[in-house]
Enzyme design. Structure first.
Site, PDB file in Angstrom:
ATOM      1  N   ASP A 124      -1.069  -5.383   9.505  1.00 31.81           N
ATOM      2  CA  ASP A 124      -1.861  -4.320   9.247  1.00 31.81           C
ATOM      3  C   ASP A 124      -3.003  -4.862   8.800  1.00 31.81           C
ATOM      4  O   ASP A 124      -3.095  -5.541   7.751  1.00 31.81           O
ATOM      5  CB  ASP A 124      -1.153  -3.453   8.224  1.00 31.81           C
ATOM      6  CG  ASP A 124      -2.134  -2.370   7.599  1.00 31.81           C
ATOM      7  OD1 ASP A 124      -3.189  -2.112   8.198  1.00 31.81           O
ATOM      8  OD2 ASP A 124      -1.742  -1.983   6.625  1.00 31.81           O
ATOM      9  N   ALA A 157      -6.848  -3.869   7.642  1.00 29.23           N
ATOM     10  CA  ALA A 157      -7.671  -2.939   7.252  1.00 29.23           C
ATOM     11  C   ALA A 157      -9.033  -3.270   6.647  1.00 29.23           C
ATOM     12  O   ALA A 157      -9.898  -2.542   6.616  1.00 29.23           O
ATOM     13  CB  ALA A 157      -6.988  -1.934   6.425  1.00 29.23           C
ATOM     14  N   LYS A 210     -13.198   0.619   6.794  1.00 29.83           N
ATOM     15  CA  LYS A 210     -14.030  -0.012   5.798  1.00 29.83           C
ATOM     16  C   LYS A 210     -15.299  -0.958   6.316  1.00 29.83           C
ATOM     17  O   LYS A 210     -16.151  -0.700   5.636  1.00 29.83           O
ATOM     18  CB  LYS A 210     -12.895  -0.942   4.914  1.00 29.83           C
ATOM     19  CG  LYS A 210     -11.430  -0.538   4.882  1.00 29.83           C
ATOM     20  CD  LYS A 210     -10.981   0.497   4.315  1.00 29.83           C
ATOM     21  CE  LYS A 210      -9.710   0.961   4.523  1.00 29.83           C
ATOM     22  NZ  LYS A 210      -9.434   1.814   3.580  1.00 29.83           N
ATOM     23  N   TRP A 253       0.978  -1.204  -0.093  1.00 28.47           N
ATOM     24  CA  TRP A 253      -0.077   0.036  -0.104  1.00 28.47           C
ATOM     25  C   TRP A 253       1.016   1.238   0.020  1.00 28.47           C
ATOM     26  O   TRP A 253       1.898   1.273   0.716  1.00 28.47           O
ATOM     27  CB  TRP A 253      -0.966   0.000   1.389  1.00 28.47           C
ATOM     28  CG  TRP A 253      -1.732   1.035   1.337  1.00 28.47           C
ATOM     29  CD1 TRP A 253      -2.721   1.432   0.545  1.00 28.47           C
ATOM     30  CD2 TRP A 253      -2.214   1.803   2.643  1.00 28.47           C
ATOM     31  NE1 TRP A 253      -3.481   2.519   1.047  1.00 28.47           N
ATOM     32  CE2 TRP A 253      -3.145   2.650   2.293  1.00 28.47           C
ATOM     33  CE3 TRP A 253      -1.699   1.876   3.712  1.00 28.47           C
ATOM     34  CZ2 TRP A 253      -3.519   3.565   3.222  1.00 28.47           C
ATOM     35  CZ3 TRP A 253      -2.004   2.659   4.955  1.00 28.47           C
ATOM     36  CH2 TRP A 253      -3.120   3.660   4.438  1.00 28.47           C
TER      37      TRP A 253
END
Ligand SMILES: Cc1ncc(COP(=O)(O)O)c(C=O)c1O
Length: 399
Positions: free
Chosen positions: A218, A220, A253, A137
């Site tokens: 991570d 998300a 999200k 990312w």
């Protein structure tokens, strides 16, 4: 810092230009395109079949309850909403929820959690190197650099074939030294959509533990891949095996509250005492950066998770988002044998095997906006746009 012996004091006007985030540039380019039928698959937000990013119905209701019942907006402190973190704990940690060596706090989104996690690492071990998969990312490297930690890249993805370069990844991680950091994506890998299988996670956990690396996961997009528990497999396996681990989590999200900045950071050490000390550093760093996180989004998530009926409704809406992601994937995959890999991947993103020139041509000829790398948001497409998008991409692959 200003050198007092400089002949001329520097001013703000002396600042060098900034090469701004390529993703932000792309969003601006797409917005400026006057063509009514343009397709923006650059920006990373969920869109429904009609192409909108709606507020979840359950979120609207929770926000209304919040407005109706909130009696104060007094400060909450650096930990933010503690009940929010408590409610999130079992969703993220599963069987590790009762482990008192794991502590968490609310952060301004997943980005805030990442920054805070890296601040903690840089405080503990400024010479740690961060093993960062490529591609990753776009914000990962700048966040790591902002705390002045070194980056070692590991190969993650073979773009042409749509597969993970697993052996190369493991070989690179094997070169890590104790105290180095392995940055891993929990699920729905952004930008490639190629997630580690359960067996691959086992192997990664083995290397991380053998080499004494500190994993920073991570996560998300929990719930956007296969389900809340399935998507947390890697996080939980890492916690099973490693004495020390850090998890940066986002609700932006899966509760569709992107702009409200809702996330959390989780830290595990080998003892409750060491975790308490680590968290004291975390609070200190948070206090220096943002003092305390914004309340609204986390307070609404708190209301949803604390109420059985609202929680059940959130799960229904989350499932609907996941189902849409997976059904759009299947439609794209069915369009051409060269796109079948998209049907085997998870989450909002995949990476097309297009050259930068092909990506630019798609932009110019068809008004299709994706990152230069070929990364695109699968659910950036409304139902009506899917065929036009795949026709454009197949045309570009044929050219
Ligand atoms: C891999 C990854 N990590 C973290 C984040 C941060 O999410 P946010 O800061 O919006 O909660 C994102 C956002 O797109 C992401 O894709």
């Amino acid at each position: 810092m200003l050198n007092r012996t400089d002949a001329r004091a520097r001013t703000l006007a002396d600042l060098p230009p900034v090469n701004s985030d390529s993703l932000l540039k792309l969003i601006a380019l797409a917005e400026a395109d006057p063509r009514p039928d343009k397709i923006d698959v650059g920006v990373g937000v969920f869109r429904d079949a009609a192409g909108n990013t709606p507020i979840l119905k359950v979120m609207k209701e929770a926000e209304q309850r919040l407005v109706d019942t909130q009696v104060t907006k007094a400060y909450l402190g650096s930990a933010g909403d503690k009940r929010f973190a408590e409610l999130l704990r079992p969703i993220l940690l599963g069987p590790h929820a009762g482990d008192e060596r794991v502590a968490g706090l609310q952060t301004p989104g997943g980005c805030g959690a990442l920054r805070l996690g890296f601040e903690l690492i840089a405080t503990a071990n400024p010479s740690a190197r961060v093993f960062l998969g490529t591609p990753s990312w776009p914000n990962h490297a700048p966040i790591i650099q902002s705390v002045r930690l070194g980056i070692e890249e590991y190969p993650y993805y073979e773009r042409g074939q749509g597969i993970i370069r697993f052996e190369d990844m493991i070989a690179a991680l094997e070169r890590g030294e104790p105290g180095d950091v392995a940055l891993l994506h929990g699920c729905c890998h952004n930008p490639t959509g190629a997630d580690l299988s359960e067996d691959q996670w086992r192997e990664v956990v083995r290397v991380v533990a053998d080499r004494g690396l500190l994993p920073l996961i991570d996560i998300a997009y929990q719930g956007f891949g296969r389900g809340l528990d399935e998507d947390a497999f890697g996080v939980r396996l890492m916690l099973d095996t490693c004495d020390e681990a850090i998890v940066a989590q986002s609700c932006d999200k899966n509760f569709s509250v992107y702009r409200d900045r809702v996330g959390s950071l989780w830290v595990k050490t080998g003892s409750t005492g060491a975790t308490a000390t680590a968290m004291a550093h975390v609070f200190q760093r948070a206090r220096e950066m943002w003092s305390m996180p914004p309340d609204h989004g986390a307070a609404a998530v708190h209301i949803i998770l604390d109420d059985a009926e609202l929680r059940a409704r959130w799960l229904v809406e989350l499932t609907a988002m996941r189902d849409r992601i997976n059904s759009v994937r299947q439609r794209i995959a069915a369009a051409d044998p060269r796109l079948t890999f998209i049907g085997r991947q998870f989450g909002m993103f995949s990476m097309l095997p297009l050259t930068k020139e092909q990506v630019l041509k798609l932009r110019e000829d068809h008004g299709i906006y994706m990152a230069d790398s070929g990364r695109f948001n699968v659910v950036g497409l409304s139902d009506e746009q899917i065929d036009r998008f795949t026709a454009g991409v197949v045309g570009a692959l044929d050219a």
